[in-house]
Scaffold this motif. Structure first.
Motif, PDB file in Angstrom:
ATOM      1  N   THR A   2     -25.767  19.247  19.602  1.00 30.50           N
ATOM      2  CA  THR A   2     -24.348  19.005  19.347  1.00 30.50           C
ATOM      3  C   THR A   2     -23.611  18.673  20.646  1.00 30.50           C
ATOM      4  O   THR A   2     -22.623  17.939  20.623  1.00 30.50           O
ATOM      5  CB  THR A   2     -23.694  20.229  18.675  1.00 30.50           C
ATOM      6  N   TRP A   3     -24.066  19.218  21.799  1.00 28.38           N
ATOM      7  CA  TRP A   3     -23.402  18.906  23.059  1.00 28.38           C
ATOM      8  C   TRP A   3     -23.632  17.447  23.436  1.00 28.38           C
ATOM      9  O   TRP A   3     -22.777  16.802  24.036  1.00 28.38           O
ATOM     10  CB  TRP A   3     -23.859  19.849  24.170  1.00 28.38           C
ATOM     11  N   LEU A   8     -21.385  11.942  23.867  1.00 27.73           N
ATOM     12  CA  LEU A   8     -21.339  10.527  23.473  1.00 27.73           C
ATOM     13  C   LEU A   8     -19.979  10.155  22.869  1.00 27.73           C
ATOM     14  O   LEU A   8     -19.450   9.073  23.131  1.00 27.73           O
ATOM     15  CB  LEU A   8     -22.461  10.210  22.497  1.00 27.73           C
ATOM     16  N   VAL A   9     -19.400  11.054  22.076  1.00 19.18           N
ATOM     17  CA  VAL A   9     -18.080  10.792  21.494  1.00 19.18           C
ATOM     18  C   VAL A   9     -17.034  10.711  22.612  1.00 19.18           C
ATOM     19  O   VAL A   9     -16.175   9.821  22.624  1.00 19.18           O
ATOM     20  CB  VAL A   9     -17.720  11.873  20.455  1.00 19.18           C
ATOM     21  N   LEU A  13     -14.741   7.499  23.657  1.00 13.95           N
ATOM     22  CA  LEU A  13     -13.281   7.538  23.734  1.00 13.95           C
ATOM     23  C   LEU A  13     -12.781   7.038  25.096  1.00 13.95           C
ATOM     24  O   LEU A  13     -11.771   6.340  25.171  1.00 13.95           O
ATOM     25  CB  LEU A  13     -12.773   8.957  23.476  1.00 13.95           C
ATOM     26  N   VAL A  14     -13.489   7.379  26.148  1.00 12.34           N
ATOM     27  CA  VAL A  14     -13.111   6.905  27.477  1.00 12.34           C
ATOM     28  C   VAL A  14     -13.227   5.381  27.551  1.00 12.34           C
ATOM     29  O   VAL A  14     -12.341   4.696  28.079  1.00 12.34           O
ATOM     30  CB  VAL A  14     -13.968   7.589  28.567  1.00 12.34           C
ATOM     31  N   VAL A  15     -14.287   4.824  27.001  1.00 13.37           N
ATOM     32  CA  VAL A  15     -14.470   3.369  27.009  1.00 13.37           C
ATOM     33  C   VAL A  15     -13.364   2.696  26.215  1.00 13.37           C
ATOM     34  O   VAL A  15     -12.779   1.694  26.654  1.00 13.37           O
ATOM     35  CB  VAL A  15     -15.867   2.991  26.480  1.00 13.37           C
TER      36      VAL A  15
END
Length: 132
Positions: A2-3, A8-9, A13-15
Motif C-alpha cells: 500500500t505504501w 505512485l499516487v 499528483l506532483v506530475v
C-alpha cells in the motif's frame, strides 16, 4: 504494497500539478507583444516593428510586406506604405513602427547609429600610428 501505491499516487499528483503550472504560465505569457523584423534590400535595411502578424513576399524588383493590415512595398530605390510613396534616400536605413492601434510611423535611422545586426568597431583603433 500500500505504501508503493500511495507513493505512485503522490508522484502522479506532483506530475499533474507541474503540468498544470507550466500550462498556466504558458497561457499568461502567450501575448507576443511587439516583434521586430530586419529586411535588407540593396544597400538599405528596413526595420519593421509590429504587434500582430507580418508576411513577406519577394517581388521581381524588391519586397512586399503586409504587416498588421498595412502594405509596405520596397525596392532598392523607393518605399511605399499603403500606396503612398515615401521620400527616403535609397542609401538610408528605414524604421517602420506600427503601434497597437494600427498607426504607421516611418523614419530614417541616423547615419551614426549602428545597425542592430552590426558590431560596433573599437573606438580609436585606427588613430594610433603603427609601431616602428
Amino acid at each position: 504494497m500500500t505504501w508503493l501505491k500511495g507513493l505512485l499516487v503522490a508522484l502522479g499528483l506532483v506530475v499533474v500539478l507541474v503540468v498544470a503550472i507550466v500550462a498556466a504560465l504558458g497561457l499568461l505569457t502567450s501575448d507576443k507583444g511587439k516583434e521586430v523584423r530586419h529586411i535588407s534590400i540593396g544597400q538599405r535595411t528596413i526595420t519593421v516593428s509590429h504587434f500582430k502578424n507580418l508576411t513577406q513576399e519577394t517581388t521581381a524588383d524588391g519586397v512586399k510586406i503586409v504587416v498588421d493590415g498595412h502594405t509596405i512595398t520596397a525596392t532598392q530605390d523607393a518605399i511605399a506604405i499603403d500606396g503612398k510613396p515615401q521620400s527616403f534616400d535609397p542609401a538610408q536605413d528605414v524604421e517602420v513602427n506600427i503601434d497597437e492601434t494600427g498607426a504607421v510611423q516611418a523614419k530614417t535611422l541616423s547615419a551614426d547609429a549602428p545597425r542592430p545586426d552590426e558590431e560596433t568597431p573599437d573606438e580609436g583603433a585606427g588613430d594610433a600610428e603603427p609601431p616602428q
